[in-house]
Design an enzyme around this catalytic site. Structure first.
Site, short mmCIF file in Angstrom:
data_model
loop_
_atom_site.label_atom_id
_atom_site.label_comp_id
_atom_site.label_asym_id
_atom_site.label_seq_id
_atom_site.Cartn_x
_atom_site.Cartn_y
_atom_site.Cartn_z
N LYS A 117 -3.79 69.47 -53.68
CA LYS A 117 -3.05 69.51 -52.42
C LYS A 117 -3.10 70.90 -51.80
O LYS A 117 -3.29 71.05 -50.60
CB LYS A 117 -1.60 69.09 -52.67
N ASP A 180 5.14 66.88 -54.21
CA ASP A 180 4.43 65.80 -54.91
C ASP A 180 5.09 65.73 -56.28
O ASP A 180 4.69 66.42 -57.22
CB ASP A 180 2.93 66.12 -55.00
N CYS A 233 3.01 59.29 -57.50
CA CYS A 233 1.90 58.39 -57.86
C CYS A 233 2.44 57.28 -58.75
O CYS A 233 1.91 56.99 -59.81
CB CYS A 233 0.76 59.15 -58.54
#
Length: 467
Positions: A117, A180, A233
């Site tokens: 990222k 994230d 995720c």
């Protein structure tokens, strides 16, 4: 076929229904979707693919991402070693895409390692603004630093700290904060089936608690009018819609931003919306996004973009900008190096920082970092050693041949470039002037070499060596 935990199967079947759950299971019989994302700070996607003589299928939601069939072929290529692309699973390209970094912005990547990222954000910033990349694990932060420097990102700060401490240093400082978040990793079962074991140990509840904590600290660092981007995720509703529902209840000065498929996702319409019924029923949760492996060529992912109201009440606290001490007399060797070796980069002397003999070029408007565990504060240029300057590999990666008088460029398919990447000594034209040279693959910087009477002493960093 992957052996999913029974509890996971029951929940997924309940979420999707029998017919769609069957399609979900079938997707795991298909190959894993490897991908690469091109470094637009260095080159344009189609130009690089043309150079490499390959025709790759584009990732629908990211114009810089492409699917790979042969990962090994691309992981050994000199262009990969030179930081021209990053190998990354296609769905994992979504969070940085939604950050939509613009040159000049101040951005925090809070859980940044190993760097997929951050390298995407850094490339989009194009050397302007500031990127603070953090990972709580010092060992993972080292890998993060390696990837950022390899990509030639010159305006990044890499730290290894707890989110709570960062929030005390940077109240309302960033235009955008990306989280994230650590999660149960259900979306990665295809790539790493062994993750099912950790899922059985931890489950979603503990990760949800951690996510709430990280979101709380992240919110404190977003300026009024700024954005907070959250991603996981995992498929877990508790960690996805559930975490966002909780956040909206606790932070009324934030609201979800609708992700525009045409504008934000390159016209891709294969990404699903969030499901309010899996959380508290708040209809705003439809503005979140889910990537399902049976709907697209990619793994499981979730993302949400939240904006802090421009008229939010100040939270208190003030960020102090770093003060740069007067340059020591030893810095004369650095300026002499630039002159002697013909390097014409437009350095602003007010941003040159020397710490313990290490020369760094700090981002404009860098905040005070004293007291943080800093891996790197800016562009690492090299080291002052007994009246001479030794340039770093990171210095080379941030340069382009047009600002250097002394360049040796090897073709991408040459034996010499492979030998250079293996840190071997090379023979060069004996008529070349002695001194330091920027070594390139085609016109892309790799590192340094020092020529002496027709011999190139290899200065490529040993930690970057091609094996």
């Amino acid at each position: 076929m992957i052996q999913f935990p029974e509890k996971f199967q029951e929940r997924m079947q309940q979420m999707l229904g029998d017919e769609e759950y069957a399609e979900f299971l079938k997707s795991y019989d298909l190959p894993f979707h490897n991908g690469l994302r091109i470094n637009t700070w260095k080159t344009k996607p189609q130009e690089l693919l043309q150079r490499m003589g390959v025709d790759l299928k584009q990732v629908p939601w990211n114009e810089t991402g492409f699917y790979l069939e042969n990962k090994k072929q691309f992981s050994k290529h000199p262009y990969y070693q030179g930081g021209l692309y990053y190998i990354q699973e296609a769905s994992a390209m979504l969070p940085a895409k939604l950050v939509n970094a613009q040159p000049g912005e101040k951005i925090l990547d809070m859980c940044a390692a190993p760097g997929g990222k951050s390298t995407a954000i850094g490339a989009a910033l194009k050397g302007e603004g500031l990127l603070l990349s953090n990972d709580i694990s010092k060992s993972r932060a080292k890998a993060l630093l390696r990837n950022l420097e390899g990509f030639g990102i010159i305006n990044s700060i890499v730290v290894s700290e707890y989110p709570e401490k960062l929030s005390r240093y940077f109240p309302e400082f960033f235009d955008k904060v990306l989280i994230d978040a650590p999660c149960s990793g259900e979306g990665m079962f295809h790539k790493e089936p062994s993750m099912t074991e950790s899922w059985l140990r931890m489950g979603s509840e503990e990760y949800h608690k951690l996510q709430m904590e990280i979101l709380t600290y992240g919110a404190k660092m977003v300026r009024p009018g700024g954005k907070l981007i959250y991603s996981t995720c995992t498929f877990s509703p508790e960690e996805d819609e559930g975490s966002i529902a909780w956040f909206l209840q606790e932070h009324p000065d934030f609201h979800l931003v609708e992700v525009d498929d045409d504008k934000d996702l390159c016209g891709c319409h294969c990404i699903d919306h969030g499901h309010p019924e899996w959380a508290d029923g708040n209809p705003e949760l439809t503005k979140t996004r889910r990537l399902w492996p049976h709907h697209l060529e990619g793994e499981g992912h979730f993302a949400a973009v939240l904006c802090r109201d421009a008229d939010s009440e100040p939270m208190g606290g003030k960020v102090t900008l770093a003060s740069v001490p007067k340059l020591p007399a030893e810095m004369e060797s650095f300026f002499q190096f630039l002159e002697t070796e013909g390097i014409h980069y437009p350095f602003d002397k007010k941003r040159l920082l020397v710490q313990n003999g290490y020369v760094q070029y700090i981002p404009e408007g860098m905040p005070e970092l004293k007291g943080l565990h800093i891996m790197r504060s800016g562009w690492f240029l090299g080291e002052l050693k007994k009246k001479r300057f030794e340039p770093s590999g990171a210095f080379a990666r941030g340069l382009t041949p047009d600002v250097c008088d002394k360049v040796i460029a090897y073709p991408g398919d040459s034996e010499e470039v492979v030998r250079y990447l293996k840190c071997e000594t090379l023979q060069v034209d004996p008529n070349l002037k002695n001194g330091w040279y920027l070594i390139c693959v085609d016109e892309f910087a790799l590192g340094w070499g020092k020529v002496s009477n027709g011999t190139l002493k290899n200065k490529y960093p040993s930690g970057w060596r091609l094996v």
